[in-house]
Structure formats: C-alpha cells, structure tokens
Design a protein around this motif. Structure first.
Motif, PDB file in Angstrom:
ATOM      1  N   PRO A  89       0.812  -1.229   0.000  1.00 24.47           N
ATOM      2  CA  PRO A  89       0.000   0.000   0.000  1.00 24.47           C
ATOM      3  C   PRO A  89       0.840   1.272   0.000  1.00 24.47           C
ATOM      4  O   PRO A  89       0.518   2.238  -0.701  1.00 24.47           O
ATOM      5  N   ARG A  90       1.932   1.273   0.766  1.00 27.10           N
ATOM      6  CA  ARG A  90       2.788   2.463   0.811  1.00 27.10           C
ATOM      7  C   ARG A  90       3.526   2.663  -0.508  1.00 27.10           C
ATOM      8  O   ARG A  90       3.635   3.785  -1.012  1.00 27.10           O
ATOM      9  N   ALA A  91       4.027   1.567  -1.065  1.00 27.81           N
ATOM     10  CA  ALA A  91       4.716   1.667  -2.355  1.00 27.81           C
ATOM     11  C   ALA A  91       3.768   2.151  -3.445  1.00 27.81           C
ATOM     12  O   ALA A  91       4.138   2.966  -4.295  1.00 27.81           O
ATOM     13  N   LEU A  92       2.526   1.660  -3.426  1.00 32.31           N
ATOM     14  CA  LEU A  92       1.537   2.080  -4.419  1.00 32.31           C
ATOM     15  C   LEU A  92       1.156   3.540  -4.264  1.00 32.31           C
ATOM     16  O   LEU A  92       0.856   4.222  -5.253  1.00 32.31           O
ATOM     17  N   LEU A  93       1.146   4.036  -3.028  1.00 30.11           N
ATOM     18  CA  LEU A  93       0.852   5.455  -2.795  1.00 30.11           C
ATOM     19  C   LEU A  93       1.899   6.325  -3.469  1.00 30.11           C
ATOM     20  O   LEU A  93       1.562   7.264  -4.226  1.00 30.11           O
ATOM     21  N   TRP A  94       3.157   6.042  -3.226  1.00 27.73           N
ATOM     22  CA  TRP A  94       4.237   6.802  -3.865  1.00 27.73           C
ATOM     23  C   TRP A  94       4.215   6.600  -5.378  1.00 27.73           C
ATOM     24  O   TRP A  94       4.439   7.544  -6.149  1.00 27.73           O
ATOM     25  N   PHE A  95       3.938   5.395  -5.797  1.00 25.95           N
ATOM     26  CA  PHE A  95       3.966   5.025  -7.209  1.00 25.95           C
ATOM     27  C   PHE A  95       2.952   5.825  -8.017  1.00 25.95           C
ATOM     28  O   PHE A  95       3.292   6.457  -9.025  1.00 25.95           O
ATOM     29  N   ALA A  99       3.637   9.217 -10.469  1.00 20.38           N
ATOM     30  CA  ALA A  99       3.234   9.191 -11.876  1.00 20.38           C
ATOM     31  C   ALA A  99       2.518  10.488 -12.260  1.00 20.38           C
ATOM     32  O   ALA A  99       2.782  11.072 -13.314  1.00 20.38           O
ATOM     33  N   VAL A 100       1.622  10.949 -11.407  1.00 20.60           N
ATOM     34  CA  VAL A 100       0.883  12.195 -11.679  1.00 20.60           C
ATOM     35  C   VAL A 100       1.831  13.389 -11.722  1.00 20.60           C
ATOM     36  O   VAL A 100       1.772  14.217 -12.640  1.00 20.60           O
ATOM     37  N   VAL A 101       2.706  13.495 -10.722  1.00 22.12           N
ATOM     38  CA  VAL A 101       3.635  14.632 -10.670  1.00 22.12           C
ATOM     39  C   VAL A 101       4.575  14.610 -11.874  1.00 22.12           C
ATOM     40  O   VAL A 101       4.862  15.656 -12.470  1.00 22.12           O
ATOM     41  N   THR A 102       5.043  13.431 -12.240  1.00 19.20           N
ATOM     42  CA  THR A 102       5.930  13.315 -13.402  1.00 19.20           C
ATOM     43  C   THR A 102       5.242  13.807 -14.664  1.00 19.20           C
ATOM     44  O   THR A 102       5.796  14.610 -15.425  1.00 19.20           O
ATOM     45  N   TRP A 103       4.018  13.321 -14.898  1.00 15.05           N
ATOM     46  CA  TRP A 103       3.321  13.700 -16.128  1.00 15.05           C
ATOM     47  C   TRP A 103       2.973  15.183 -16.138  1.00 15.05           C
ATOM     48  O   TRP A 103       3.205  15.878 -17.135  1.00 15.05           O
ATOM     49  N   LEU A 104       2.431  15.695 -15.033  1.00 10.58           N
ATOM     50  CA  LEU A 104       2.021  17.100 -14.997  1.00 10.58           C
ATOM     51  C   LEU A 104       3.210  18.045 -15.123  1.00 10.58           C
ATOM     52  O   LEU A 104       3.142  19.045 -15.842  1.00 10.58           O
ATOM     53  N   SER A 105       4.299  17.753 -14.423  1.00 10.34           N
ATOM     54  CA  SER A 105       5.468  18.627 -14.502  1.00 10.34           C
ATOM     55  C   SER A 105       6.082  18.583 -15.898  1.00 10.34           C
ATOM     56  O   SER A 105       6.527  19.607 -16.424  1.00 10.34           O
ATOM     57  N   GLY A 106       6.080  17.397 -16.515  1.00 10.57           N
ATOM     58  CA  GLY A 106       6.581  17.304 -17.886  1.00 10.57           C
ATOM     59  C   GLY A 106       5.705  18.046 -18.871  1.00 10.57           C
ATOM     60  O   GLY A 106       6.201  18.761 -19.751  1.00 10.57           O
ATOM     61  N   ALA A 107       4.389  17.893 -18.725  1.00  4.34           N
ATOM     62  CA  ALA A 107       3.461  18.593 -19.620  1.00  4.34           C
ATOM     63  C   ALA A 107       3.560  20.104 -19.440  1.00  4.34           C
ATOM     64  O   ALA A 107       3.544  20.865 -20.414  1.00  4.34           O
ATOM     65  N   LEU A 108       3.682  20.539 -18.182  1.00  5.34           N
ATOM     66  CA  LEU A 108       3.810  21.974 -17.921  1.00  5.34           C
ATOM     67  C   LEU A 108       5.114  22.516 -18.478  1.00  5.34           C
ATOM     68  O   LEU A 108       5.151  23.634 -19.015  1.00  5.34           O
ATOM     69  N   ILE A 154      -3.844  -0.684 -13.019  1.00  5.60           N
ATOM     70  CA  ILE A 154      -3.062  -1.219 -11.898  1.00  5.60           C
ATOM     71  C   ILE A 154      -3.684  -0.866 -10.553  1.00  5.60           C
ATOM     72  O   ILE A 154      -3.922  -1.748  -9.718  1.00  5.60           O
ATOM     73  N   TRP A 155      -3.963   0.407 -10.317  1.00  9.01           N
ATOM     74  CA  TRP A 155      -4.463   0.816  -9.008  1.00  9.01           C
ATOM     75  C   TRP A 155      -5.849   0.239  -8.700  1.00  9.01           C
ATOM     76  O   TRP A 155      -6.052  -0.304  -7.599  1.00  9.01           O
ATOM     77  N   PRO A 156      -6.841   0.302  -9.608  1.00  9.81           N
ATOM     78  CA  PRO A 156      -8.149  -0.302  -9.276  1.00  9.81           C
ATOM     79  C   PRO A 156      -8.048  -1.791  -8.958  1.00  9.81           C
ATOM     80  O   PRO A 156      -8.732  -2.282  -8.050  1.00  9.81           O
ATOM     81  N   ASN A 157      -7.205  -2.510  -9.679  1.00  7.77           N
ATOM     82  CA  ASN A 157      -7.071  -3.940  -9.435  1.00  7.77           C
ATOM     83  C   ASN A 157      -6.250  -4.228  -8.189  1.00  7.77           C
ATOM     84  O   ASN A 157      -6.498  -5.215  -7.491  1.00  7.77           O
ATOM     85  N   GLN A 158      -5.271  -3.376  -7.898  1.00  6.59           N
ATOM     86  CA  GLN A 158      -4.516  -3.546  -6.657  1.00  6.59           C
ATOM     87  C   GLN A 158      -5.420  -3.338  -5.447  1.00  6.59           C
ATOM     88  O   GLN A 158      -5.260  -4.012  -4.420  1.00  6.59           O
ATOM     89  N   LYS A 159      -6.359  -2.419  -5.550  1.00  3.98           N
ATOM     90  CA  LYS A 159      -7.300  -2.217  -4.444  1.00  3.98           C
ATOM     91  C   LYS A 159      -8.121  -3.476  -4.195  1.00  3.98           C
ATOM     92  O   LYS A 159      -8.415  -3.813  -3.039  1.00  3.98           O
ATOM     93  N   LYS A 160      -8.481  -4.177  -5.257  1.00  3.24           N
ATOM     94  CA  LYS A 160      -9.212  -5.436  -5.096  1.00  3.24           C
ATOM     95  C   LYS A 160      -8.331  -6.485  -4.427  1.00  3.24           C
ATOM     96  O   LYS A 160      -8.769  -7.212  -3.536  1.00  3.24           O
ATOM     97  N   ILE A 161      -7.080  -6.562  -4.845  1.00  2.00           N
ATOM     98  CA  ILE A 161      -6.167  -7.560  -4.302  1.00  2.00           C
ATOM     99  C   ILE A 161      -5.889  -7.303  -2.823  1.00  2.00           C
ATOM    100  O   ILE A 161      -5.848  -8.237  -2.010  1.00  2.00           O
TER     101      ILE A 161
END
Length: 207
Positions: A89-95, A99-108, A154-161
């Motif tokens: 759960p902690r690794a997925l939180l950072w993961f 991903a969001v910060v990487t994409w947004l900062s790159g797009a900006l 990945i995240w929706p299915n990880q929540k199920k797992i």
C-alpha cells in the motif's frame, strides 16, 4: 534533528543540499547567488518524480511480484501477508502520485517552452524542430500510456487484491492479479523506449 531518522528529514536535507550546491555552482560560473528559474525547477521536479515512479515500477516488476510468488509457494515460510499489508500500500501510494507529478510537470514544462503541441503531435504541427517533437512526443505519449495504466488498470485492481475496494459483488482476486501483472509488464517494457526518447529529444538521435 538527524535528517536520517525520518523520510521528511531526508527530503529537507536533499533539497537544502541541492540549493547549497546550486549556489556554489552559480557563483563559480558567474550567474550570481541564485538563478532559480521556473523552468529548471520544473525540469528538476520532473526528473525526481520520474525516478521515483519508474524506480517503483521496476521494484514491482523485478522484486515484489517474484517475491510474492516465492512467498506464496513456500509452505514453511512466513507467507506474502506482510508485503501485502505493510509494503505494497505504501509503495503504491508513492507510485501512483509520482506518476501524476511526473506527467504534470513534464506537460507543464513542454507548455512553458511552447513545445506541448509540437511534442504531442509528434512534430507534425506547432513550433519548434520537428525532430524534437517526434522524439520527445514519442516519450510523452509512452509516458501517458504508462500513467493511464497506473490509474485505470493497476491501481483499481490492486485495491481489489489488497482488500481496499468497496464492492457488493465478490472480487475475483485471480483476475485482478492477472490484470495487474499484464499492465505492470507492459509499463516496464514501454518505460525503456520512453526513457530513451525523452533523453534523446535534445539531440535528435534516438540510438
């Protein structure tokens, strides 16, 4: 306070050291004490977040999934419960947020340098060199696919797992694990050309 004793301390110490070294380099190269502009900071943020994101992607693919399989197969071992409960759960939180910060900062960054349209059109329209748009655009589109896989597969299915998803219907854990495995493997494969094209964009030669 010893910065090595907490995650927050590590971040603060790393940022302060970065600023200190930047000041020293700026003074040595004649740019004054501070030359902290918006674009270098965006680029720095993009790189740091990207390292966290891709690093965790490789951790999930090359470390955690094989370890979980080995722990499940080991009848006399402690089992995979500790990984699923405390680490995943902690690794997925950072993961997912890296991903969001990487994409947004790159797009900006692309938007601020007037290269957003050039990149996402693969150099067909917009200002800037077409080779930059093509190479950076391939990296940007691959990164976008990775982001979509993270948040919508990945995240929706990880929540199920992990038992974090609220659902009235029974959860097919085996199916969710397969979806996570496939999406994670696809992301690991796509990450390699993504990194190659993003680094190559300034040079115009991919390989």
């Amino acid at each position: 306070m010893n910065p090595l004793h907490s995650i927050k301390g590590v971040w603060i110490a790393g940022i302060l050291l970065s600023v200190l070294l930047a000041v020293v380099v700026n003074l040595m190269t004649g740019f004054g004490v501070f030359n902290l502009q918006e674009l270098p900071l965006l680029r720095w943020m993009h790189i740091v977040a990207g390292i966290i994101w891709v690093g965790l992607l490789y951790y999930f693919n090359f470390v955690q999934m094989p370890a979980m399989a080995a722990a499940t197969a080991d009848a006399e071992g402690p089992g995979p419960a500790a990984i699923a409960r405390y680490i995943a759960p902690r690794a997925l939180l950072w993961f997912r947020w890296a991903a969001v910060v990487t994409w947004l900062s790159g797009a900006l960054y692309l938007f601020r340098t007037d290269q957003f349209i050039n990149a996402f059109s693969l150099g067909l329209i917009g200002s800037g060199p077409s080779y930059y748009g093509l190479t950076m655009g391939l990296g940007a589109w691959l990164g976008t696919i990775l982001l979509i896989n993270v948040w919508f597969v990945i995240w929706p299915n990880q929540k199920k797992i992990l038992g974090l998803a609220k659902s009235a219907a029974p959860v097919d854990v085996a199916k969710a694990k397969r979806h996570v495995m496939i999406a994670s493997r696809v992301n690991a494969i796509l990450s390699l050309p993504m990194l190659m094209f993003m680094v190559a964009a300034k040079h115009g030669v991919a390989f």
